[in-house]
Design an enzyme around this catalytic site. Sequence first.
Site, short mmCIF file in Angstrom:
data_model
loop_
_atom_site.label_atom_id
_atom_site.label_comp_id
_atom_site.label_asym_id
_atom_site.label_seq_id
_atom_site.Cartn_x
_atom_site.Cartn_y
_atom_site.Cartn_z
N ARG A 86 -24.05 -31.34 10.12
CA ARG A 86 -24.37 -30.08 9.47
C ARG A 86 -23.15 -29.20 9.22
O ARG A 86 -23.03 -28.59 8.15
CB ARG A 86 -25.42 -29.32 10.30
N ARG B 134 -13.16 -27.32 14.18
CA ARG B 134 -14.17 -27.72 15.16
C ARG B 134 -13.41 -28.43 16.28
O ARG B 134 -12.99 -29.58 16.12
CB ARG B 134 -15.19 -28.64 14.49
N HIS C 7 -19.99 -20.83 19.16
CA HIS C 7 -20.41 -21.48 17.91
C HIS C 7 -20.96 -20.39 16.98
O HIS C 7 -22.17 -20.36 16.68
CB HIS C 7 -21.48 -22.53 18.21
N GLN D 141 -23.26 -21.16 13.84
CA GLN D 141 -24.62 -21.58 14.18
C GLN D 141 -25.49 -20.36 14.45
O GLN D 141 -26.65 -20.28 14.02
CB GLN D 141 -24.62 -22.50 15.40
N ASP E 134 -31.49 -26.47 23.06
CA ASP E 134 -30.26 -27.05 22.53
C ASP E 134 -30.13 -28.47 23.07
O ASP E 134 -30.92 -28.90 23.93
CB ASP E 134 -29.07 -26.19 22.95
N MET F 43 -21.13 -33.26 22.89
CA MET F 43 -20.01 -34.19 22.72
C MET F 43 -18.93 -33.91 23.77
O MET F 43 -18.59 -32.75 24.02
CB MET F 43 -19.43 -34.03 21.31
N CYS G 235 -30.57 -26.42 17.05
CA CYS G 235 -29.40 -26.54 16.18
C CYS G 235 -29.18 -27.96 15.66
O CYS G 235 -28.39 -28.16 14.73
CB CYS G 235 -28.15 -26.02 16.90
N ARG H 135 -27.27 -23.04 7.53
CA ARG H 135 -25.87 -23.22 7.92
C ARG H 135 -24.98 -23.13 6.69
O ARG H 135 -23.85 -22.61 6.74
CB ARG H 135 -25.69 -24.58 8.60
#
Length: 313
Positions: free
Chosen positions: A92, A141, A168, A171, A222, A227, A262, A289
């Site tokens: 996204r 990012r 974030h 978001q 969430d 990651m 998200c 977004r």
Amino acid sequence: MLFNLRILLNNAALRNGHNFMVRNFRCGQPLQNKVQLKGRDLLTLKNFTGEEIKYMLWLSADLKFRIKEKGEYLPLLQGKSLGMIFEKRSTRTRLSTETGFALLGGHPCFLTTQDIHLGVNESLMDTARVLSSMTDAVLARVYKQSDLDILAKEASIPIINGLSDSYHPIQILADYLTLQGYEPDPSVTKLAEQYAKENGTKLSLTNDPLEAARGGNVLITDTWISMGQEEEKKKRLQAFQGYQVTMKTAKVAASDWTFLHCLPRKPEEVDDEVFYSPRSLVFPEAENRKWTIMAVMVSLLTDYSPQLQKPKF
């Protein structure tokens, strides 16, 4: 149809090397109000006032209405380029940024760790200066918020946080537009409590999911495993047992409850009945977004003023 024809004519002219502009393009008058964001960084929303955040949401709604609903062509970022640094994979964030920046006439440049390795082959200071000489803004990012802070300090162009280990912001803007566990970071909690007090609302912390949902208008969860946390998967799945959002959770919420996530979503986080229900706004949230990141870019890089009447927030 006219909108599509204009795009085809414009693209054909650009391919032929002509300096062609769509006629009757109105970009609005320069800002006449007190909100002026041009040239700013977006590292975290706590650096912005309530009125500035409302302005970005207003601009998001304006762009969405003029481009999506009315079919207008608004090349507000024509001639501008965006550096996109992605240390983490993305769906996204990448799609919304690339397509949004291009839709506004700009040129996004995607850079992975195969192209640029922050602070390894070249210092962050040098990278910031090189990017400043070749692009008009950078969306990054990254894993470490401190890398963004250094980039912002050394760059002469706006730096935008596309996700870090701390914040974030893009978001959150999309979540706000859509709505027109582990213990939280103590510093974030303290700041949230301060904002709650200033705005006459209340912040409650609890480990009971039903207590948290009771009377709530919006239910949000969430990903349990972000990651970089893959090694903690087994531990996290065990720790979050009982936190799945289900219709049992929704039964104690307000009668007009809605659900947000998200994405990407895993079934253990929210079941299908809630995720695919009419009350779920996850896909409009994902689309927003795009409109919110477009608003961020336009507000940081231009003097555009929204034409749509300002919504009530």
